[in-house]
Design a protein around this motif. Structure first.
Motif, PDB file in Angstrom:
ATOM      1  N   HIS A 170      -0.520 -88.977 -11.730  1.00  0.00           N
ATOM      2  CA  HIS A 170      -0.669 -89.075 -13.184  1.00  0.00           C
ATOM      3  C   HIS A 170      -1.801 -90.028 -13.563  1.00  0.00           C
ATOM      4  O   HIS A 170      -1.873 -91.170 -13.113  1.00  0.00           O
ATOM      5  CB  HIS A 170       0.628 -89.559 -13.819  1.00  0.00           C
ATOM      6  N   ASP A 171      -2.692 -89.528 -14.427  1.00  0.00           N
ATOM      7  CA  ASP A 171      -3.817 -90.298 -14.961  1.00  0.00           C
ATOM      8  C   ASP A 171      -4.802 -90.723 -13.869  1.00  0.00           C
ATOM      9  O   ASP A 171      -5.561 -91.676 -14.041  1.00  0.00           O
ATOM     10  CB  ASP A 171      -3.321 -91.518 -15.727  1.00  0.00           C
ATOM     11  N   LYS A 172      -4.780 -90.007 -12.758  1.00  0.00           N
ATOM     12  CA  LYS A 172      -5.660 -90.353 -11.644  1.00  0.00           C
ATOM     13  C   LYS A 172      -7.080 -89.848 -11.898  1.00  0.00           C
ATOM     14  O   LYS A 172      -7.281 -88.739 -12.393  1.00  0.00           O
ATOM     15  CB  LYS A 172      -5.123 -89.722 -10.354  1.00  0.00           C
ATOM     16  N   LEU A 173      -8.071 -90.673 -11.559  1.00  0.00           N
ATOM     17  CA  LEU A 173      -9.478 -90.275 -11.651  1.00  0.00           C
ATOM     18  C   LEU A 173      -9.870 -89.568 -10.355  1.00  0.00           C
ATOM     19  O   LEU A 173      -9.726 -90.118  -9.259  1.00  0.00           O
ATOM     20  CB  LEU A 173     -10.373 -91.485 -11.872  1.00  0.00           C
ATOM     21  N   ILE A 174     -10.358 -88.331 -10.487  1.00  0.00           N
ATOM     22  CA  ILE A 174     -10.732 -87.506  -9.342  1.00  0.00           C
ATOM     23  C   ILE A 174     -12.204 -87.160  -9.468  1.00  0.00           C
ATOM     24  O   ILE A 174     -12.662 -86.704 -10.518  1.00  0.00           O
ATOM     25  CB  ILE A 174      -9.875 -86.228  -9.286  1.00  0.00           C
ATOM     26  N   ASN A 175     -12.949 -87.350  -8.397  1.00  0.00           N
ATOM     27  CA  ASN A 175     -14.376 -87.051  -8.406  1.00  0.00           C
ATOM     28  C   ASN A 175     -14.626 -85.583  -8.075  1.00  0.00           C
ATOM     29  O   ASN A 175     -14.082 -85.049  -7.104  1.00  0.00           O
ATOM     30  CB  ASN A 175     -15.114 -87.926  -7.385  1.00  0.00           C
ATOM     31  N   ALA A 176     -15.450 -84.936  -8.889  1.00  0.00           N
ATOM     32  CA  ALA A 176     -15.819 -83.549  -8.622  1.00  0.00           C
ATOM     33  C   ALA A 176     -16.506 -83.442  -7.269  1.00  0.00           C
ATOM     34  O   ALA A 176     -17.280 -84.319  -6.872  1.00  0.00           O
ATOM     35  CB  ALA A 176     -16.727 -83.025  -9.733  1.00  0.00           C
ATOM     36  N   GLN A 177     -16.195 -82.357  -6.547  1.00  0.00           N
ATOM     37  CA  GLN A 177     -16.779 -82.051  -5.233  1.00  0.00           C
ATOM     38  C   GLN A 177     -16.456 -83.098  -4.161  1.00  0.00           C
ATOM     39  O   GLN A 177     -17.130 -83.162  -3.135  1.00  0.00           O
ATOM     40  CB  GLN A 177     -18.294 -81.876  -5.339  1.00  0.00           C
ATOM     41  N   GLU A 178     -15.404 -83.884  -4.389  1.00  0.00           N
ATOM     42  CA  GLU A 178     -14.965 -84.853  -3.385  1.00  0.00           C
ATOM     43  C   GLU A 178     -13.568 -84.465  -2.899  1.00  0.00           C
ATOM     44  O   GLU A 178     -12.617 -84.468  -3.673  1.00  0.00           O
ATOM     45  CB  GLU A 178     -14.953 -86.273  -3.969  1.00  0.00           C
ATOM     46  N   GLU A 179     -13.461 -84.138  -1.638  1.00  0.00           N
ATOM     47  CA  GLU A 179     -12.189 -83.667  -1.082  1.00  0.00           C
ATOM     48  C   GLU A 179     -11.117 -84.748  -1.166  1.00  0.00           C
ATOM     49  O   GLU A 179     -11.369 -85.920  -0.848  1.00  0.00           O
ATOM     50  CB  GLU A 179     -12.395 -83.249   0.370  1.00  0.00           C
ATOM     51  N   ILE A 180      -9.920 -84.340  -1.615  1.00  0.00           N
ATOM     52  CA  ILE A 180      -8.797 -85.256  -1.694  1.00  0.00           C
ATOM     53  C   ILE A 180      -7.563 -84.565  -1.116  1.00  0.00           C
ATOM     54  O   ILE A 180      -7.507 -83.336  -1.050  1.00  0.00           O
ATOM     55  CB  ILE A 180      -8.503 -85.711  -3.142  1.00  0.00           C
ATOM     56  N   THR A 181      -6.585 -85.377  -0.712  1.00  0.00           N
ATOM     57  CA  THR A 181      -5.328 -84.837  -0.209  1.00  0.00           C
ATOM     58  C   THR A 181      -4.190 -85.316  -1.087  1.00  0.00           C
ATOM     59  O   THR A 181      -4.005 -86.525  -1.275  1.00  0.00           O
ATOM     60  CB  THR A 181      -5.085 -85.261   1.246  1.00  0.00           C
ATOM     61  N   LEU A 182      -3.454 -84.374  -1.640  1.00  0.00           N
ATOM     62  CA  LEU A 182      -2.265 -84.673  -2.429  1.00  0.00           C
ATOM     63  C   LEU A 182      -1.063 -84.737  -1.496  1.00  0.00           C
ATOM     64  O   LEU A 182      -0.869 -83.856  -0.658  1.00  0.00           O
ATOM     65  CB  LEU A 182      -2.044 -83.593  -3.488  1.00  0.00           C
ATOM     66  N   ASN A 183      -0.278 -85.787  -1.632  1.00  0.00           N
ATOM     67  CA  ASN A 183       0.945 -85.950  -0.840  1.00  0.00           C
ATOM     68  C   ASN A 183       2.136 -85.606  -1.715  1.00  0.00           C
ATOM     69  O   ASN A 183       2.354 -86.247  -2.747  1.00  0.00           O
ATOM     70  CB  ASN A 183       1.046 -87.376  -0.320  1.00  0.00           C
ATOM     71  N   ILE A 184       2.887 -84.601  -1.317  1.00  0.00           N
ATOM     72  CA  ILE A 184       3.954 -84.050  -2.162  1.00  0.00           C
ATOM     73  C   ILE A 184       5.281 -84.199  -1.446  1.00  0.00           C
ATOM     74  O   ILE A 184       5.451 -83.721  -0.311  1.00  0.00           O
ATOM     75  CB  ILE A 184       3.662 -82.574  -2.491  1.00  0.00           C
ATOM     76  N   THR A 185       6.229 -84.875  -2.092  1.00  0.00           N
ATOM     77  CA  THR A 185       7.559 -85.085  -1.542  1.00  0.00           C
ATOM     78  C   THR A 185       8.499 -84.002  -2.049  1.00  0.00           C
ATOM     79  O   THR A 185       8.588 -83.773  -3.261  1.00  0.00           O
ATOM     80  CB  THR A 185       8.106 -86.462  -1.935  1.00  0.00           C
ATOM     81  N   THR A 186       9.202 -83.352  -1.135  1.00  0.00           N
ATOM     82  CA  THR A 186      10.103 -82.258  -1.506  1.00  0.00           C
ATOM     83  C   THR A 186      11.515 -82.557  -1.034  1.00  0.00           C
ATOM     84  O   THR A 186      11.733 -83.268  -0.052  1.00  0.00           O
ATOM     85  CB  THR A 186       9.635 -80.928  -0.880  1.00  0.00           C
ATOM     86  N   HIS A 187      12.483 -82.017  -1.762  1.00  0.00           N
ATOM     87  CA  HIS A 187      13.888 -82.059  -1.357  1.00  0.00           C
ATOM     88  C   HIS A 187      14.443 -80.638  -1.390  1.00  0.00           C
ATOM     89  O   HIS A 187      14.232 -79.911  -2.363  1.00  0.00           O
ATOM     90  CB  HIS A 187      14.702 -82.961  -2.289  1.00  0.00           C
ATOM     91  N   GLY A 188      15.160 -80.262  -0.341  1.00  0.00           N
ATOM     92  CA  GLY A 188      15.743 -78.925  -0.274  1.00  0.00           C
ATOM     93  C   GLY A 188      14.746 -77.894   0.210  1.00  0.00           C
ATOM     94  O   GLY A 188      13.523 -78.122   0.232  1.00  0.00           O
ATOM     95  N   ASN A 189      15.257 -76.764   0.611  1.00  0.00           N
ATOM     96  CA  ASN A 189      14.407 -75.689   1.115  1.00  0.00           C
ATOM     97  C   ASN A 189      13.748 -74.957  -0.048  1.00  0.00           C
ATOM     98  O   ASN A 189      14.432 -74.441  -0.939  1.00  0.00           O
ATOM     99  CB  ASN A 189      15.226 -74.705   1.945  1.00  0.00           C
ATOM    100  N   GLY A 190      12.429 -74.924  -0.040  1.00  0.00           N
ATOM    101  CA  GLY A 190      11.744 -74.280  -1.148  1.00  0.00           C
ATOM    102  C   GLY A 190      10.272 -74.068  -0.880  1.00  0.00           C
ATOM    103  O   GLY A 190       9.764 -74.331   0.222  1.00  0.00           O
ATOM    104  N   TYR A 191       9.584 -73.601  -1.924  1.00  0.00           N
ATOM    105  CA  TYR A 191       8.169 -73.261  -1.839  1.00  0.00           C
ATOM    106  C   TYR A 191       7.433 -73.898  -3.016  1.00  0.00           C
ATOM    107  O   TYR A 191       7.921 -73.893  -4.148  1.00  0.00           O
ATOM    108  CB  TYR A 191       7.979 -71.743  -1.864  1.00  0.00           C
ATOM    109  N   LEU A 192       6.261 -74.404  -2.719  1.00  0.00           N
ATOM    110  CA  LEU A 192       5.438 -75.062  -3.735  1.00  0.00           C
ATOM    111  C   LEU A 192       4.387 -74.103  -4.278  1.00  0.00           C
ATOM    112  O   LEU A 192       3.687 -73.433  -3.521  1.00  0.00           O
ATOM    113  CB  LEU A 192       4.737 -76.277  -3.143  1.00  0.00           C
ATOM    114  N   ASN A 193       4.294 -74.046  -5.601  1.00  0.00           N
ATOM    115  CA  ASN A 193       3.179 -73.402  -6.278  1.00  0.00           C
ATOM    116  C   ASN A 193       2.566 -74.420  -7.228  1.00  0.00           C
ATOM    117  O   ASN A 193       3.296 -75.195  -7.878  1.00  0.00           O
ATOM    118  CB  ASN A 193       3.637 -72.163  -7.046  1.00  0.00           C
ATOM    119  N   GLY A 194       1.232 -74.456  -7.302  1.00  0.00           N
ATOM    120  CA  GLY A 194       0.588 -75.461  -8.135  1.00  0.00           C
ATOM    121  C   GLY A 194      -0.714 -74.974  -8.733  1.00  0.00           C
ATOM    122  O   GLY A 194      -1.370 -74.066  -8.176  1.00  0.00           O
ATOM    123  N   TRP A 195      -1.078 -75.580  -9.853  1.00  0.00           N
ATOM    124  CA  TRP A 195      -2.288 -75.207 -10.587  1.00  0.00           C
ATOM    125  C   TRP A 195      -2.954 -76.447 -11.163  1.00  0.00           C
ATOM    126  O   TRP A 195      -2.290 -77.414 -11.542  1.00  0.00           O
ATOM    127  CB  TRP A 195      -1.951 -74.264 -11.748  1.00  0.00           C
TER     128      TRP A 195
END
Length: 276
Positions: A170-195
């Motif tokens: 939230h409110d994170k500054l991201i640089n265009a054309q700079e690769e980043i890795t999002l760390n996503i914590t999940t609970h339960g068996n499921g599938y992630l969709n994101g936009w």
């Protein structure tokens, strides 16, 4: 009307008329049968409402036998009928609900120009009435009656499942054309969709704006590497993540379990604006 329902919050009867033309919400005093008011629901097509009932929050639900559509009316604040769900079509039915039961959903909190509220088929995930949810992102999931649109996308206290180097997205500054890795914590068996709305035009419909498609989260964490596209401008935009046992979720619509999390992010441009 074919049916009426008792509202335990105000001890009144409510009904919506069937047939052609304008559909009205009727509020009726059960002690004498007087109609207290008749108000437009904004439904006009031919309808045959065969069942109606209230939940613990005072929402009135009516089922249309012709289409199988279920509409919800927030009788305490409005007479407008909003499409809530769709069931199979039946010719004869009735409806009842325990007075302490509520339909529990997690909604998003992106600004109104995104699909956030029920009225706009906003993203929403249901979870059990009497049990704790088992499929979600981060440390928990919240129950809302409707979406909570906000410019800052900060009205959901459990939007905590997506981080970068241990800090919230939230409110994170991201640089265009700079690769980043999002760390996503999940609970339960499921599938992630994101936009991510990379061009900031108020939707997630453009090419490459879906950054996650049915990524399995059964291990409890997902590392998602992305590269923001080129930009000559600095601007604010938004991201939406949905986690559920269902696959192929869209940025809109309902899911039978899981959670939706929305984030404001800031893009730092990498290109010099062209000037003549």
């Amino acid at each position: 009307t074919a049916d009426w329902a008792f509202n335990p919050n105000d001890n009144m009867l409510y009904a919506v008329n069937s047939g052609n033309g304008q559909k009205n919400l009727y509020k009726i005093d059960p002690s004498n049968g007087d109609i207290i008011y008749k108000r437009d629901t904004n439904l006009t097509e031919r309808r045959n409402f065969g069942a109606g009932f209230f939940d613990a929050n005072g929402f009135y639900y009516v089922y249309d036998n012709i289409t199988g559509e279920i509409f919800r009316i927030d009788v305490a604040n409005s007479s407008t009928a909003v499409l809530f769900s769709t069931s199979r079509i039946v010719s004869l039915n009735d409806g009842a609900m325990c007075t302490d039961v509520e339909f529990k959903f997690d909604f998003g909190d992106l600004p109104l120009n995104y699909p956030t509220k029920l009225e706009n088929n906003g993203a929403r995930h249901s979870f059990p009435t009497y049990e704790d949810p088992t499929v979600y992102l981060g440390e928990g999931v919240s129950n809302e009656n409707n979406g909570k649109p906000s410019i800052e996308a900060n009205l959901d206290n459990f939007d905590d499942g997506v981080t970068i180097n241990g800090n919230t997205l939230h409110d994170k500054l991201i640089n265009a054309q700079e690769e980043i890795t999002l760390n996503i914590t999940t609970h339960g068996n499921g599938y992630l969709n994101g936009w991510i709305d990379w061009n900031g035009d108020g939707d997630f419909n453009d090419i490459e704006e879906q950054i996650a498609l049915n990524i399995n989260g059964d291990t409890g964490s997902i590392d998602l590497t992305i590269t923001p596209p080129n930009s000559s401008n600095d601007f604010s935009t938004y991201a939406r993540f949905r986690y559920s046992s269902e696959q192929n979720l869209l940025p809109t619509g309902t899911a039978t379990d899981g959670e939706v999390e929305d984030y404001l992010i800031r893009i730092k441009g990498n290109l010099t604006p062209f000037t003549c």
